[in-house]
Design a protein around this motif. Sequence first.
Motif, short mmCIF file in Angstrom:
data_model
loop_
_atom_site.label_atom_id
_atom_site.label_comp_id
_atom_site.label_asym_id
_atom_site.label_seq_id
_atom_site.Cartn_x
_atom_site.Cartn_y
_atom_site.Cartn_z
N ALA A 51 -16.19 -20.04 -11.21
CA ALA A 51 -15.54 -20.72 -12.32
C ALA A 51 -14.03 -20.50 -12.27
O ALA A 51 -13.56 -19.40 -11.95
CB ALA A 51 -16.11 -20.24 -13.64
N ALA A 52 -13.27 -21.54 -12.59
CA ALA A 52 -11.81 -21.45 -12.58
C ALA A 52 -11.26 -22.03 -13.87
O ALA A 52 -11.85 -22.94 -14.47
CB ALA A 52 -11.23 -22.22 -11.38
N ILE A 53 -10.14 -21.49 -14.31
CA ILE A 53 -9.45 -21.95 -15.51
C ILE A 53 -8.04 -22.38 -15.10
O ILE A 53 -7.31 -21.59 -14.48
CB ILE A 53 -9.39 -20.86 -16.59
N TYR A 54 -7.66 -23.58 -15.47
CA TYR A 54 -6.38 -24.15 -15.07
C TYR A 54 -5.41 -24.21 -16.25
O TYR A 54 -5.83 -24.40 -17.40
CB TYR A 54 -6.57 -25.55 -14.49
N SER A 55 -4.15 -24.08 -15.95
CA SER A 55 -3.12 -24.23 -16.99
C SER A 55 -1.82 -24.67 -16.35
O SER A 55 -1.59 -24.47 -15.15
CB SER A 55 -2.91 -22.91 -17.75
N THR A 56 -0.97 -25.28 -17.17
CA THR A 56 0.38 -25.65 -16.77
C THR A 56 1.35 -24.93 -17.68
O THR A 56 1.23 -25.01 -18.90
CB THR A 56 0.59 -27.16 -16.86
N ARG A 57 2.28 -24.19 -17.10
CA ARG A 57 3.20 -23.36 -17.87
C ARG A 57 4.65 -23.72 -17.52
O ARG A 57 4.93 -24.22 -16.42
CB ARG A 57 2.96 -21.88 -17.56
N ILE A 58 5.56 -23.44 -18.43
CA ILE A 58 6.98 -23.62 -18.19
C ILE A 58 7.58 -22.25 -17.89
O ILE A 58 7.57 -21.35 -18.74
CB ILE A 58 7.69 -24.25 -19.40
N ILE A 59 8.09 -22.07 -16.67
CA ILE A 59 8.69 -20.80 -16.24
C ILE A 59 10.07 -21.09 -15.67
O ILE A 59 10.20 -21.89 -14.72
CB ILE A 59 7.81 -20.09 -15.20
N ASP A 60 11.08 -20.50 -16.28
CA ASP A 60 12.47 -20.75 -15.86
C ASP A 60 12.78 -22.25 -15.84
O ASP A 60 13.47 -22.74 -14.94
CB ASP A 60 12.74 -20.14 -14.48
N GLY A 61 12.24 -22.96 -16.84
CA GLY A 61 12.51 -24.39 -16.97
C GLY A 61 11.71 -25.28 -16.06
O GLY A 61 11.89 -26.51 -16.08
N ARG A 62 10.80 -24.72 -15.25
CA ARG A 62 10.00 -25.50 -14.32
C ARG A 62 8.54 -25.54 -14.76
O ARG A 62 8.02 -24.56 -15.29
CB ARG A 62 10.07 -24.92 -12.90
N ARG A 63 7.88 -26.67 -14.51
CA ARG A 63 6.45 -26.77 -14.75
C ARG A 63 5.71 -26.12 -13.58
O ARG A 63 5.89 -26.55 -12.43
CB ARG A 63 6.02 -28.23 -14.89
N GLU A 64 4.94 -25.12 -13.87
CA GLU A 64 4.20 -24.39 -12.84
C GLU A 64 2.71 -24.51 -13.13
O GLU A 64 2.28 -24.37 -14.28
CB GLU A 64 4.61 -22.91 -12.80
N HIS A 65 1.93 -24.76 -12.09
CA HIS A 65 0.49 -24.97 -12.23
C HIS A 65 -0.26 -23.73 -11.77
O HIS A 65 -0.01 -23.21 -10.67
CB HIS A 65 0.06 -26.19 -11.43
N PHE A 66 -1.19 -23.29 -12.61
CA PHE A 66 -1.94 -22.07 -12.33
C PHE A 66 -3.43 -22.37 -12.22
O PHE A 66 -3.97 -23.21 -12.94
CB PHE A 66 -1.75 -21.05 -13.47
N CYS A 67 -4.07 -21.63 -11.33
CA CYS A 67 -5.53 -21.62 -11.23
C CYS A 67 -5.98 -20.16 -11.34
O CYS A 67 -5.64 -19.34 -10.47
CB CYS A 67 -5.99 -22.22 -9.90
N ASN A 68 -6.68 -19.86 -12.40
CA ASN A 68 -7.22 -18.52 -12.58
C ASN A 68 -8.63 -18.46 -12.03
O ASN A 68 -9.50 -19.25 -12.42
CB ASN A 68 -7.22 -18.15 -14.07
N LEU A 69 -8.86 -17.56 -11.08
CA LEU A 69 -10.19 -17.36 -10.51
C LEU A 69 -10.98 -16.51 -11.49
O LEU A 69 -10.82 -15.29 -11.55
CB LEU A 69 -10.07 -16.68 -9.14
N ALA A 70 -11.84 -17.16 -12.25
CA ALA A 70 -12.37 -16.52 -13.44
C ALA A 70 -13.64 -15.72 -13.21
O ALA A 70 -13.65 -14.50 -13.40
CB ALA A 70 -12.61 -17.58 -14.53
N VAL A 71 -14.72 -16.37 -12.81
CA VAL A 71 -16.02 -15.69 -12.70
C VAL A 71 -16.70 -16.15 -11.42
O VAL A 71 -16.92 -17.35 -11.22
CB VAL A 71 -16.92 -16.00 -13.91
N TRP A 72 -17.07 -15.20 -10.58
CA TRP A 72 -17.69 -15.49 -9.29
C TRP A 72 -19.11 -14.94 -9.32
O TRP A 72 -19.32 -13.72 -9.42
CB TRP A 72 -16.88 -14.82 -8.19
N CYS A 73 -20.08 -15.81 -9.23
CA CYS A 73 -21.48 -15.39 -9.36
C CYS A 73 -22.33 -16.18 -8.37
O CYS A 73 -22.34 -17.43 -8.42
CB CYS A 73 -21.98 -15.61 -10.79
N VAL A 74 -23.03 -15.48 -7.47
CA VAL A 74 -23.83 -16.13 -6.43
C VAL A 74 -25.18 -15.40 -6.35
O VAL A 74 -25.23 -14.16 -6.39
CB VAL A 74 -23.14 -16.07 -5.05
#
Length: 272
Positions: A51-74
Amino acid sequence: MSRFLAQNFPPNSSAEDWVTGWAEINSRPEAEAPNHGMALWSGQDLVGVYAAIYSTRIIDGRREHFCNLAVWCVCAEFRASSVRMLRALLAQDGYHFTDLSPNPDVQRLNLRLGFRYLEPSWHLTLNLPWPTWPRRMTVSSEPEDVARALTGEPLRFYEDHRRCPWARHAVIETDTEACYVQWRFERRKRLRWFAAIQYVSDPVLFRAGWRHLSRHLGLRHQAVATLVDAHVAGGAVTPSMPLSGEPHRMFRSMTLRPDDIDYLYSEITAAP
């Protein structure tokens, strides 16, 4: 995916719990989420998810895209193929990646794939009924007070997380400033008496108002003690006791610094 996690990933949380947490955050238009993570199939059977959680953040005036590696289950018999899901997530262009709760085996794998440590520095402090000066600084966790006090990105962060059942919210206010604080209960030795600070919007005001917040967490929420990460708070709070052996947190980015990384939009704040 939510049903698979409910059946296979501890703790025993329902599919609705997973949807209410990370899936709802991913569904925000501004998240620009291309997926909810990766799945591993054996024929018609789902045998693994990352499972992954995505977000878009403003850092130093720039739009930065994040992917959080949330839960790994196999499922155990298919774990030899599990790295394929991780490589598929990391192959997505234009993202900074965070992995905030990797176990030791995943940490070693992450290091080979270019991740670095954030090295959180946790401190424990008792929530005592500190004396406070009236009206100089106030703390509230009432939803209407939090929403009224915040503007800009802190207000967006609050609105995005306010329906997550595990996220708790507070605001520290003066006549001219406000600091949004996100926290959650954390169990230690099976005791749900600890508050863990996950995000602060203004580290300077947070540290200045720490005793007010500590008093509030103890009296209003019956949290005996609070865990504060110096990475989140911009330094240690006083008084507090440093802790050792805390979980490592990791990130992978070609351009961002550790100070640019926080724990919002992750399993730390949005998952059961």
